[in-house]
Design an enzyme around this catalytic site. Structure first.
Site, mmCIF file in Angstrom:
data_model
loop_
_atom_site.group_PDB
_atom_site.id
_atom_site.type_symbol
_atom_site.label_atom_id
_atom_site.label_comp_id
_atom_site.label_asym_id
_atom_site.label_seq_id
_atom_site.Cartn_x
_atom_site.Cartn_y
_atom_site.Cartn_z
ATOM 1 N N LYS A 249 0.861 -1.185 0.000
ATOM 2 C CA LYS A 249 0.000 0.000 0.000
ATOM 3 C C LYS A 249 0.893 1.230 0.000
ATOM 4 O O LYS A 249 1.711 1.417 0.898
ATOM 5 C CB LYS A 249 -0.917 0.005 1.241
ATOM 6 C CG LYS A 249 -1.696 1.309 1.415
ATOM 7 C CD LYS A 249 -2.657 1.288 2.618
ATOM 8 C CE LYS A 249 -3.276 2.664 2.854
ATOM 9 N NZ LYS A 249 -4.179 2.710 4.015
ATOM 10 N N ASP A 254 -2.570 10.261 3.244
ATOM 11 C CA ASP A 254 -3.970 9.880 3.395
ATOM 12 C C ASP A 254 -4.694 10.880 4.292
ATOM 13 O O ASP A 254 -4.598 10.818 5.508
ATOM 14 C CB ASP A 254 -4.060 8.466 3.993
ATOM 15 C CG ASP A 254 -5.506 8.051 4.279
ATOM 16 O OD1 ASP A 254 -6.431 8.685 3.729
ATOM 17 O OD2 ASP A 254 -5.684 7.080 5.043
ATOM 18 N N LYS A 261 -10.175 13.166 7.752
ATOM 19 C CA LYS A 261 -9.729 12.843 9.104
ATOM 20 C C LYS A 261 -9.657 14.110 9.949
ATOM 21 O O LYS A 261 -9.498 15.200 9.406
ATOM 22 C CB LYS A 261 -8.325 12.235 9.061
ATOM 23 C CG LYS A 261 -8.239 10.842 8.477
ATOM 24 C CD LYS A 261 -6.796 10.357 8.449
ATOM 25 C CE LYS A 261 -6.675 8.992 7.796
ATOM 26 N NZ LYS A 261 -7.315 7.905 8.538
ATOM 27 N N ASP A 331 -12.310 7.257 3.521
ATOM 28 C CA ASP A 331 -11.089 7.039 4.298
ATOM 29 C C ASP A 331 -10.707 5.553 4.315
ATOM 30 O O ASP A 331 -9.612 5.200 4.718
ATOM 31 C CB ASP A 331 -11.281 7.574 5.725
ATOM 32 C CG ASP A 331 -9.967 7.778 6.443
ATOM 33 O OD1 ASP A 331 -8.912 7.689 5.778
ATOM 34 O OD2 ASP A 331 -9.996 8.028 7.666
ATOM 35 N N GLU A 333 -9.658 3.816 1.986
ATOM 36 C CA GLU A 333 -9.119 3.835 0.624
ATOM 37 C C GLU A 333 -8.065 2.762 0.395
ATOM 38 O O GLU A 333 -7.851 2.323 -0.726
ATOM 39 C CB GLU A 333 -8.519 5.223 0.328
ATOM 40 C CG GLU A 333 -7.055 5.438 0.758
ATOM 41 C CD GLU A 333 -6.826 5.314 2.257
ATOM 42 O OE1 GLU A 333 -7.803 5.469 3.026
ATOM 43 O OE2 GLU A 333 -5.682 5.056 2.682
ATOM 44 N N ARG A 335 -7.925 -0.410 1.214
ATOM 45 C CA ARG A 335 -8.449 -1.677 0.685
ATOM 46 C C ARG A 335 -8.858 -1.537 -0.783
ATOM 47 O O ARG A 335 -8.837 -2.505 -1.524
ATOM 48 C CB ARG A 335 -9.610 -2.159 1.570
ATOM 49 C CG ARG A 335 -10.787 -1.237 1.604
ATOM 50 C CD ARG A 335 -11.687 -1.482 2.804
ATOM 51 N NE ARG A 335 -11.125 -0.914 4.045
ATOM 52 C CZ ARG A 335 -11.701 -1.028 5.242
ATOM 53 N NH1 ARG A 335 -12.827 -1.696 5.384
ATOM 54 N NH2 ARG A 335 -11.134 -0.481 6.301
HETATM 55 N N1 BES Z 1 -4.294 4.705 6.679
HETATM 56 C C1 BES Z 1 -5.431 4.510 7.480
HETATM 57 C C2 BES Z 1 -5.200 3.540 8.640
HETATM 58 C C3 BES Z 1 -4.262 3.961 9.727
HETATM 59 C C4 BES Z 1 -4.739 4.622 10.843
HETATM 60 C C5 BES Z 1 -2.936 3.633 9.671
HETATM 61 C C6 BES Z 1 -3.877 4.957 11.871
HETATM 62 C C7 BES Z 1 -2.073 3.968 10.691
HETATM 63 C C8 BES Z 1 -2.550 4.635 11.800
HETATM 64 C C9 BES Z 1 -6.575 3.953 6.641
HETATM 65 O O1 BES Z 1 -6.611 4.363 5.336
HETATM 66 C C10 BES Z 1 -7.846 4.402 7.293
HETATM 67 O O2 BES Z 1 -8.072 5.577 7.290
HETATM 68 N N2 BES Z 1 -8.621 3.473 7.830
HETATM 69 C C11 BES Z 1 -9.840 3.794 8.504
HETATM 70 C C12 BES Z 1 -10.908 2.815 8.056
HETATM 71 C C13 BES Z 1 -12.282 3.200 8.541
HETATM 72 C C14 BES Z 1 -12.771 4.414 7.802
HETATM 73 C C15 BES Z 1 -13.205 2.041 8.324
HETATM 74 C C16 BES Z 1 -9.578 3.663 10.001
HETATM 75 O O3 BES Z 1 -8.873 2.744 10.410
HETATM 76 O O4 BES Z 1 -10.048 4.515 10.736
HETATM 77 ZN ZN ZN Z 2 -4.839 4.930 4.506
HETATM 78 MN MN MN Z 3 -7.710 6.201 5.135
#
Ligand code: BES
Ligand code: ZN
Ligand code: MN
Length: 485
Positions: A249, A254, A261, A331, A333, A335
């Protein structure tokens, strides 16, 4: 750093500084009155990474604690190498180091671990953007062994190659998002392809869209920075059909997109490309070590930003696999880009064993913290091998379930699947599992697949004895072992 083995007792006498490991309640193998006197006065000396400099007119001795002898392991040994290297940087130009002796680890494993520790500690990216900071000076490290075997020499060479790959991955992980753009990663991939004669394919956003990679393109379209899917192919055994597919990835930033966020902590999402960075590091190492296996890599490189062209909550997109996705939260994204990269690895590159590395879910950080990586798989035998190998090189992995119970959490009424889990008390209910189950939908059932959620372990803002705060290169050491086997 120049690293050499030495068996020459004379050179030991001439060394300006000698680093000596000290186990608790054991007298060090190196005989010297100064050290004897010190340990007599300080019988408790030897706690892990405790240091003491002793010197007379001719020589200095750096005593470094390595803890209790029966607790000695790979990690202690990396810490020893790291502690020595951090101490010597800026103080000495050359040094000699005596490896700890233990009946628990073979001498070449000890050499491998301590050189890794020394080389990783030597690289501190935190100084890169500081005005007036001089680059570090330690030039050479002699490793003293009473007798050096072929294995020890091989271990030094392997450690140099692996640590170069890890440090390259860490540097890429640590670079800020204005420098480490998708195009920057493409340049590095091209360099690696050129240096090691790997086949490289660069797919830009337009081509991705045209090819049908609608999930990748959907994330990419909100950003003005050009986005890319990059494939690197190493052929170490042309007669075999077996081929590892490593998928990274590579979200160079992000923001969450339209499902933006909170701003506090958002800057840490510069690390959201560590999966891709670590896969690049691995390909460099594989290119150098030339194992007799086939390994292909796919990097999904883009930003996730809000804009007038960005993916919207509610959009329905068609992935490269043919599956349609209702994108409830922009968010989620990672996956999306991963699903197309995994399909590409299977369809276009014919990979037969898949491993993806992704900073995928915040829920993973909650579950396992910043020292243990979550492992998801459709093939226990494959993942157990990885977890076991991790233990031999100081990397911790924990097997997580792909609970069938949660399959319905990514069901959609109007598309094939949704991109976040629902039906729990919040989208983060079983958040790492539902993310893994999402990716699972594009993996052929008979293809062994491991998903490493490195959200917690890809970077660490607390320094360790052998690492500076920042990207860690997690997974590289273990995957090198897996691929070399
Ligand atoms: N890149 C983030 C996940 C992440 C969060 C990595 C904190 C490292 C530290 C990912 O793209 C994301 O935003 N995931 C969301 C998914 C949710 C919207 C279902 C998450 O984990 O909050
Ligand atoms: Zn991400
Ligand atoms: Mn994200």
């Amino acid at each position: 750093m120049r690293i050499q083995l030495s068996t020459d007792q004379e050179s030991l006498k001439e060394a300006k500084i000698i680093a000596i490991p000290v186990f608790i309640n054991e007298s060090p193998k190196f005989e010297n009155q100064l050290i004897k006197d010190f340990l007599k006065d300080n019988p408790k000396f030897g706690a892990p990474n405790e240091i003491q400099l002793l010197f007379n007119a001719e020589q200095s001795f750096l005593l470094v604690g390595v803890g209790e002898k029966d607790k000695f392991d790979f990690e202690t040994c990396q810490n020893f190498g790291g502690t020595v290297s951090k101490y010597l940087i800026d103080r000495f130009k050359d040094a000699t180091l005596i490896p700890p002796e233990s009946d628990k680890l073979a001498s070449d494993v000890v050499v491998y671990a301590l050189v890794l520790g020394a080389e990783i500690a030597f690289h501190d990216p935190s100084t890169r953007f500081k005005t007036g900071k001089e680059p570090t000076k330690l030039g050479g490290l002699q490793i003293f062994l009473e007798k050096a075997r072929g294995e020890d020499k091989i271990a030094i060479k392997k450690a140099s190659v692996v640590s170069l790959g890890i440090n390259m991955a860490r540097l890429h992980g640590d670079l800020p998002p204005n420098e480490a753009t998708p195009a920057y990663f493409v340049e590095t991939a091209k360099k690696i392809a050129h240096d090691f004669k790997l086949k490289i394919t660069v797919i830009d956003e337009k081509m991705a869209q045209k090819k049908g990679m609608g999930a990748f393109a959907a994330v990419a379209k909100g950003s003005d920075e050009p986005s890319f899917v990059v494939a690197l192919e190493y052929t170490g055994n042309a007669r075999s059909k077996d081929k590892y597919g490593l998928i990274g990835k590579g979200l160079t930033f992000d923001s969450g997109g339209i499902s933006i966020k909170p701003s506090s902590g958002m800057h840490e999402m510069k690390y959201d490309m560590c999966g891709a960075a670590n896969v690049l590091g691995l390909m460099q190492i594989i290119g150098e070590l030339k194992p007799r296996v086939n390994v292909s890599a796919v990097l999904a490189l883009t930003e996730n930003l809000p804009s007038g062209k960005a993916l919207k909550p509610g959009d329905i997109i068609k992935s490269y696999s043919g599956k349609t996705v209702e994108t409830i939260n922009t968010d989620a994204e990672g996956r999306l880009v991963l699903m197309d990269a995994l399909t590409y690895a299977q369809k276009d590159l014919n990979a037969t064993k898949l491993i993806d590395l992704a900073t995928l879910t915040g829920a993973m950080v909650v579950a396992l913290g910043d020292k243990i990586t979550g492992v998801f798989t459709n093939n226990k035998e494959f993942s157990e091998k990885l977890v076991k190998l991790g233990e031999t090189v100081g990397e911790k992995f924990w097997q997580m379930p792909l609970g069938e119970e949660y399959k319905d959490m990514i069901k959609s009424d109007i598309a094939d699947i949704t991109n976040i889990g629902h039906g729990g008390s919040s989208p983060s209910t079983a958040g790492s599992i539902t993310a893994a189950k999402f990716i699972e939908t594009v993996v052929e059932e008979t293809t062994p697949w491991i998903h490493l959620d490195i959200a917690g372990t890809a970077w660490d803002l607390k320094p360790t004895p052998y690492s500076a705060p920042g990207a860690t290169g997690v997974g590289i050491k273990t995957l090198v072992e897996l691929i070399l086997q």
